[in-house]
Design a protein around this motif. Structure first.
Motif, PDB file in Angstrom:
ATOM      1  N   VAL A 132       0.959  -1.172   0.045  1.00 18.52           N
ATOM      2  CA  VAL A 132       0.108  -0.119   0.009  1.00 18.52           C
ATOM      3  C   VAL A 132       0.989   1.192  -0.168  1.00 18.52           C
ATOM      4  O   VAL A 132       0.452   2.170  -0.713  1.00 18.52           O
ATOM      5  CB  VAL A 132      -0.793   0.001   1.213  1.00 18.52           C
ATOM      6  N   LEU A 133       2.120   1.295   0.776  1.00 21.50           N
ATOM      7  CA  LEU A 133       2.831   2.230   1.064  1.00 21.50           C
ATOM      8  C   LEU A 133       3.667   2.811  -0.303  1.00 21.50           C
ATOM      9  O   LEU A 133       3.947   3.839  -0.522  1.00 21.50           O
ATOM     10  CB  LEU A 133       3.579   2.473   2.206  1.00 21.50           C
ATOM     11  N   HIS A 134       3.912   1.580  -0.946  1.00 18.85           N
ATOM     12  CA  HIS A 134       5.101   1.721  -1.934  1.00 18.85           C
ATOM     13  C   HIS A 134       4.692   2.333  -3.121  1.00 18.85           C
ATOM     14  O   HIS A 134       5.163   3.233  -3.932  1.00 18.85           O
ATOM     15  CB  HIS A 134       5.690   0.316  -2.368  1.00 18.85           C
ATOM     16  N   PHE A 135       3.398   2.415  -3.481  1.00 14.48           N
ATOM     17  CA  PHE A 135       2.744   2.914  -4.756  1.00 14.48           C
ATOM     18  C   PHE A 135       2.684   4.282  -4.757  1.00 14.48           C
ATOM     19  O   PHE A 135       3.261   5.128  -5.702  1.00 14.48           O
ATOM     20  CB  PHE A 135       1.205   2.560  -4.686  1.00 14.48           C
ATOM     21  N   PRO A 136       2.206   5.094  -3.761  1.00 14.49           N
ATOM     22  CA  PRO A 136       2.540   6.805  -3.820  1.00 14.49           C
ATOM     23  C   PRO A 136       3.931   7.229  -3.668  1.00 14.49           C
ATOM     24  O   PRO A 136       4.143   7.907  -4.588  1.00 14.49           O
ATOM     25  CB  PRO A 136       1.817   7.264  -2.424  1.00 14.49           C
ATOM     26  N   TRP A 137       4.923   6.490  -3.137  1.00 11.00           N
ATOM     27  CA  TRP A 137       6.163   6.804  -3.183  1.00 11.00           C
ATOM     28  C   TRP A 137       6.898   6.648  -4.684  1.00 11.00           C
ATOM     29  O   TRP A 137       7.542   7.355  -4.989  1.00 11.00           O
ATOM     30  CB  TRP A 137       6.945   5.822  -2.119  1.00 11.00           C
ATOM     31  N   LEU A 139       5.245   6.437  -7.311  1.00 12.01           N
ATOM     32  CA  LEU A 139       4.639   7.402  -8.305  1.00 12.01           C
ATOM     33  C   LEU A 139       5.377   8.673  -8.126  1.00 12.01           C
ATOM     34  O   LEU A 139       5.625   9.435  -9.169  1.00 12.01           O
ATOM     35  CB  LEU A 139       3.079   7.597  -7.859  1.00 12.01           C
ATOM     36  N   PHE A 140       5.491   9.270  -7.003  1.00 14.76           N
ATOM     37  CA  PHE A 140       6.339  10.274  -6.902  1.00 14.76           C
ATOM     38  C   PHE A 140       7.529  10.438  -7.314  1.00 14.76           C
ATOM     39  O   PHE A 140       8.077  11.260  -7.977  1.00 14.76           O
ATOM     40  CB  PHE A 140       6.257  10.721  -5.152  1.00 14.76           C
ATOM     41  N   ALA A 141       8.386   9.288  -7.067  1.00 15.75           N
ATOM     42  CA  ALA A 141       9.925   8.985  -7.430  1.00 15.75           C
ATOM     43  C   ALA A 141       9.770   9.245  -9.037  1.00 15.75           C
ATOM     44  O   ALA A 141      10.702   9.786  -9.597  1.00 15.75           O
ATOM     45  CB  ALA A 141      10.552   7.732  -6.678  1.00 15.75           C
ATOM     46  N   PHE A 142       8.980   8.223  -9.696  1.00 16.25           N
ATOM     47  CA  PHE A 142       8.967   8.300 -11.077  1.00 16.25           C
ATOM     48  C   PHE A 142       8.703   9.495 -11.708  1.00 16.25           C
ATOM     49  O   PHE A 142       9.330  10.039 -12.573  1.00 16.25           O
ATOM     50  CB  PHE A 142       7.934   7.241 -11.399  1.00 16.25           C
ATOM     51  N   CYS A 143       7.594  10.313 -11.365  1.00 21.74           N
ATOM     52  CA  CYS A 143       7.453  11.679 -11.946  1.00 21.74           C
ATOM     53  C   CYS A 143       8.198  12.564 -11.503  1.00 21.74           C
ATOM     54  O   CYS A 143       8.102  13.576 -12.269  1.00 21.74           O
ATOM     55  CB  CYS A 143       5.658  12.062 -10.983  1.00 21.74           C
ATOM     56  N   THR A 144       8.944  12.410 -10.563  1.00 19.44           N
ATOM     57  CA  THR A 144      10.091  13.370 -10.348  1.00 19.44           C
ATOM     58  C   THR A 144      11.528  13.439 -10.903  1.00 19.44           C
ATOM     59  O   THR A 144      11.982  14.150 -11.794  1.00 19.44           O
ATOM     60  CB  THR A 144      10.348  13.232  -8.912  1.00 19.44           C
ATOM     61  N   THR A 145      12.043  12.078 -10.964  1.00 20.39           N
ATOM     62  CA  THR A 145      13.339  11.710 -11.501  1.00 20.39           C
ATOM     63  C   THR A 145      13.442  11.535 -13.008  1.00 20.39           C
ATOM     64  O   THR A 145      14.143  12.238 -13.608  1.00 20.39           O
ATOM     65  CB  THR A 145      13.918  10.400 -10.999  1.00 20.39           C
TER      66      THR A 145
END
Length: 441
Positions: A132-137, A139-145
């Motif tokens: 559950v927790l890894h999905f938002p993280w 998503l954020f890491a992908f859309c940032t890096t």
């Protein structure tokens, strides 16, 4: 048991020398691309894992009022654990993280026992939490890096592909600003160079951003997909218990062998000699007296062997007077002069005191047999809640606790009681071996 020095040559790998500093090498290092690949793969994997977790847990939770919901919940958790196996393998390959496998599901046999084991396992619920927790993280890491990485390289290489705009897009260059009345293009040599410089700075900064995100992924994988501290402690205690049992069995075998081959054999021979002396007492008193005298000498030797054996098990001086007197006694039997310094405010528990005595005894035997030293020292002191032992000599060095020598066995003994053995023995000497034990007063 004699602990042996491993006088082997250890080749140390010198750090590689680079012409460029780390900041300039980072965008081209393999580590950067591995971690970047991990962040990119996390996005689709986390989507599948999140959908699985939310869908299966929601359906099974809604069916908990019926019998079907319980096995469905077990299947949902089992699926998360299966994803965890893949995630640990991916972290080992791309992040370089060695993660121990968590405890398997414990059951007594049978389907219901297995379902209960899955539901009661903390490992299963931590895998669900990771899902559950890894999905938002992710998503954020992908859309940032990814956008920053692409932007940095695009701006850095702008002088190479700037010609595309006037040739195919009908404009002077990359548009920085534009409205109905005014347009700003990056087309002059200075603007092109400045754009490339900005891209270079972004490109040099992106690897450190990637490594920061990857570090967060390491924390999540280790904390949620690896064994918990309690599980690691239980595994460690089980291993230590095995070491203690094996060591105790080896000590018992050594004592039995020493008694059988030493004192027992002498006493048997002594009984036979006394029997022969008794038979000759009336016929040849002089020969009988000579045999009794020889038997008396054998009794002294047997008594000395028994004393040495008892001293090796647990010396009386240690029980009566503590480590200071006991270690001084051990040092007096060493083949080289030994300076003993014991600074203890009180006595530790007998078990720790015995292990400390045994450790120093074994290390001083090493000094006598293998080191070629002319002097040695023993220091004992208390540091907080730890008992510190240090044995040093000026011998040839080269001792290695990882080379399969007796030092490895000594380290295992200390580890069984949460102790540590540290060996500092460069080739050519000197050697300093430090042991750390819990005080447990």
């Amino acid at each position: 048991m004699d602990t042996e020095y491993g006088y082997g040559v250890t080749r140390s790998r010198e750090p590689r020398r680079h012409l460029l500093p780390q900041a300039l090498r980072a965008p081209f290092e393999a580590r950067t691309f591995r971690e970047f690949g991990y962040l990119l793969l996390s996005m689709p994997i986390s989507i599948v894992l999140f959908v699985w977790a939310v869908a299966t847990v929601s359906v099974s939770a809604g069916l908990l009022v019926t019998f079907i919901g319980i096995p469905l919940m077990a299947v949902a958790l089992l699926g998360c654990r299966a994803f965890g196996v893949m995630e640990r393998a991916r972290a080992r390959l791309l992040l370089g993280v060695e993660i121990a496998e968590p405890q398997p599901v414990r059951s007594r046999g049978g389907l219901m026992s297995w379902i209960g084991g899955v539901l009661k396992s903390g490992v299963s619920w931590r895998h669900l939490l990771y899902s559950v927790l890894h999905f938002p993280w992710a998503l954020f890491a992908f859309c940032t890096t990814l956008p920053i990485w692409l932007t940095g390289w695009a701006l850095f290489t702008y002088p190479v592909w700037q010609w595309v705009f006037p040739m195919y897009a009908g404009q002077a260059g990359l548009q920085l600003y534009g409205d109905d009345h005014h347009n700003v293009y990056l087309d002059s040599p200075g603007e092109i160079a400045l754009t490339s410089l900005v891209g270079l700075l972004i490109t040099l900064a992106v690897p450190w951003l990637i490594r920061g995100f990857a570090m967060m992924d390491r924390v999540m994988v280790i904390g949620l997909l690896g064994p918990s501290r309690l599980e690691e402690r239980v595994t460690e205690l089980e291993s230590d218990r095995g070491v203690v049992v094996d060591t105790s069995a080896a000590d018992l075998r050594r004592i039995e062998r020493d008694l059988h081959d030493g004192a027992q054999a002498r006493l048997v021979a002594l009984a036979m000699d006394l029997g022969l002396a008794k038979e000759k007492l009336t016929e040849d008193p002089e020969a009988a007296a000579k045999m009794v005298d020889e038997a008396h000498g054998e009794v002294k030797v047997a008594l000395q062997e028994l004393r040495d054996l008892a001293r090796g098990i647990h010396p009386a001086v240690l029980t009566d007077r503590g480590l200071d007197a006991a270690l001084s006694s051990v040092a007096s039997r060493c083949t080289v002069p030994v300076q003993v310094e014991v600074d203890l405010p009180a006595r530790p528990v007998p078990a720790i005191e015995g292990i400390a005595y045994y450790t120093v005894s074994e290390l001083l035997q090493n000094v006598s047999k293998h080191s070629g030293a002319s002097r040695a020292s023993v220091d004992v002191w208390r540091a907080g809640d730890r008992l510190m032992l240090q044995v040093g000599d000026n011998g040839r060095g080269g001792a290695d606790a990882t080379a399969g020598s007796g030092l490895a066995g000594l380290a295992e003994r200390l580890d069984a009681v949460d102790g540590i053995l540290v060996v500092d023995s460069p080739r050519g000497g000197p050697t300093t071996i430090t042991a750390e034990l819990p005080w447990r007063a």
